[in-house]
Motif scaffolding. Sequence first.
Motif, PDB file in Angstrom:
ATOM      1  N   LEU A  79      41.340  38.517  33.132  1.00  0.00           N
ATOM      2  CA  LEU A  79      40.001  39.114  33.192  1.00  0.00           C
ATOM      3  C   LEU A  79      39.195  38.639  34.397  1.00  0.00           C
ATOM      4  CD1 LEU A  79      39.133  39.025  29.381  1.00  0.00           C
ATOM      5  CD2 LEU A  79      40.041  40.923  30.738  1.00  0.00           C
ATOM      6  N   LEU A  80      39.786  37.782  35.196  1.00  0.00           N
ATOM      7  CA  LEU A  80      39.106  37.370  36.435  1.00  0.00           C
ATOM      8  C   LEU A  80      39.656  38.208  37.590  1.00  0.00           C
ATOM      9  CD1 LEU A  80      39.085  33.455  36.376  1.00  0.00           C
ATOM     10  CD2 LEU A  80      37.253  35.034  35.756  1.00  0.00           C
ATOM     11  N   SER A  81      38.836  38.384  38.615  1.00  0.00           N
ATOM     12  CA  SER A  81      39.311  39.164  39.770  1.00  0.00           C
ATOM     13  C   SER A  81      40.440  38.400  40.469  1.00  0.00           C
ATOM     14  CB  SER A  81      38.168  39.399  40.751  1.00  0.00           C
ATOM     15  OG  SER A  81      37.840  38.180  41.388  1.00  0.00           O
ATOM     16  N   VAL A  82      41.145  39.140  41.288  1.00  0.00           N
ATOM     17  CA  VAL A  82      42.243  38.533  42.054  1.00  0.00           C
ATOM     18  C   VAL A  82      41.689  37.395  42.916  1.00  0.00           C
ATOM     19  CG1 VAL A  82      43.856  39.037  43.932  1.00  0.00           C
ATOM     20  CG2 VAL A  82      43.619  40.634  42.009  1.00  0.00           C
ATOM     21  N   ARG A  83      40.572  37.639  43.574  1.00  0.00           N
ATOM     22  CA  ARG A  83      39.964  36.626  44.448  1.00  0.00           C
ATOM     23  C   ARG A  83      39.576  35.372  43.650  1.00  0.00           C
ATOM     24  NH1 ARG A  83      37.115  37.672  49.133  1.00  0.00           N
ATOM     25  NH2 ARG A  83      39.012  38.620  49.872  1.00  0.00           N
TER      26      ARG A  83
ATOM     27  N   ARG B  20      44.561  32.669  54.976  1.00  0.00           N
ATOM     28  CA  ARG B  20      45.992  32.451  55.206  1.00  0.00           C
ATOM     29  C   ARG B  20      46.844  33.049  54.084  1.00  0.00           C
ATOM     30  NH1 ARG B  20      46.379  27.254  57.306  1.00  0.00           N
ATOM     31  NH2 ARG B  20      46.167  26.420  55.232  1.00  0.00           N
ATOM     32  N   VAL B  21      46.461  32.797  52.823  1.00  0.00           N
ATOM     33  CA  VAL B  21      47.330  33.320  51.748  1.00  0.00           C
ATOM     34  C   VAL B  21      47.219  34.838  51.676  1.00  0.00           C
ATOM     35  CG1 VAL B  21      47.325  31.195  50.364  1.00  0.00           C
ATOM     36  CG2 VAL B  21      45.791  33.046  49.742  1.00  0.00           C
TER      37      VAL B  21
ATOM     38  N   ILE C  46      48.533  42.540  49.881  1.00  0.00           N
ATOM     39  CA  ILE C  46      48.125  43.317  48.704  1.00  0.00           C
ATOM     40  C   ILE C  46      47.010  42.591  47.933  1.00  0.00           C
ATOM     41  CG2 ILE C  46      49.904  42.337  47.161  1.00  0.00           C
ATOM     42  CD1 ILE C  46      48.883  45.996  47.116  1.00  0.00           C
ATOM     43  N   LEU C  47      47.013  41.272  48.014  1.00  0.00           N
ATOM     44  CA  LEU C  47      45.995  40.508  47.278  1.00  0.00           C
ATOM     45  C   LEU C  47      44.625  40.657  47.941  1.00  0.00           C
ATOM     46  CD1 LEU C  47      48.003  37.272  46.402  1.00  0.00           C
ATOM     47  CD2 LEU C  47      47.754  39.383  45.060  1.00  0.00           C
ATOM     48  N   ARG C  48      44.619  40.937  49.231  1.00  0.00           N
ATOM     49  CA  ARG C  48      43.338  41.206  49.900  1.00  0.00           C
ATOM     50  C   ARG C  48      42.860  42.605  49.512  1.00  0.00           C
ATOM     51  NH1 ARG C  48      44.287  40.243  55.486  1.00  0.00           N
ATOM     52  NH2 ARG C  48      43.604  38.104  55.204  1.00  0.00           N
TER      53      ARG C  48
ATOM     54  N   GLN D  78      53.086  38.073  40.234  1.00  0.00           N
ATOM     55  CA  GLN D  78      53.935  36.970  40.693  1.00  0.00           C
ATOM     56  C   GLN D  78      53.450  36.477  42.055  1.00  0.00           C
ATOM     57  OE1 GLN D  78      56.804  35.528  38.923  1.00  0.00           O
ATOM     58  NE2 GLN D  78      55.998  34.086  40.401  1.00  0.00           N
ATOM     59  N   MET D  79      53.086  37.426  42.918  1.00  0.00           N
ATOM     60  CA  MET D  79      52.555  37.035  44.231  1.00  0.00           C
ATOM     61  C   MET D  79      51.258  36.247  44.054  1.00  0.00           C
ATOM     62  SD  MET D  79      53.159  40.427  46.535  1.00  0.00           S
ATOM     63  CE  MET D  79      54.787  41.156  46.695  1.00  0.00           C
TER      64      MET D  79
END
Length: 240
Positions: free
Chosen positions: A94-98, A120-121, A127-129, A145-146
Amino acid sequence: MSDPILTLANVEASYGAVKAIRGVSLKVPKGAIVTVLGANGAGKTTILRTISGIIDPQKGSVTFKGEAIERRDPADIVRRGLSHAPEGREVFPLLSVRHNLLMGAYTRSNPAELAEDLERVETYFPILRERADQDAGLLSGGQQQMLSIARALMARPDLLLLDEPSLGLSPKLTQEIFAIVKRVNRERGVTILLVEQNAALALDTADYGYILELGRIVMEGPAAELREKDDVKEFYLGLK
Ligand code: ATP
């Protein structure tokens, strides 16, 4: 072999009456990728949990950067430079990716460094950005997984523990994740201890490997040599 960053000596760990690892000794040289292979239930996850302080060993020692860490608090172990991307990802749905990424940096507080590490990550995992503001629970299995690996990297580890990064992923995504793991190792000098059921892929990625059966190490060697052993071919690579 360069100096070990991590050494396990005769480590035993149990869940109640179930002995999960029975006198495991292994070394992870600084800068290397080391893999522990074994069937379901062999004790791979337990080894990683014992190293990261989630469970306490009954016997034996775990030495990281020359200091004993067995029975230390997991947060203290993260602060010393050791982080763990667990099996099953365990992202906060329930938390954002960031926010998930920032949770990985919970032991650190310098804002400039955090911004640099996020950059960097997110460069390793673009895709996470793209999905930064989405709930992590909405990501696909491969993306989660990423995120799990990226979150562990946000602690700026010297040693990263990876538990079955290929689990449930397509061969293509698995290849992609392993390529990034290799880059993180080569470019950032992060030492990696990887546990996997996908032996072929793990031995292609790692420098050195250990084979675990029923809680004991039964074989070890440079990954290239293990790949050529008849037992490994037969039982782990399905080649005979
Ligand atoms: P897998 O790939 O299935 O995770 P593994 O090699 O990582 O396998 P472990 O998860 O470390 O193996 O399990 C080692 C042994 O400990 C197994 O016999 C397992 O059934 C047992 N075990 C693991 N977790 C628990 C638990 N929470 N309570 C009781 N027994 C457990």
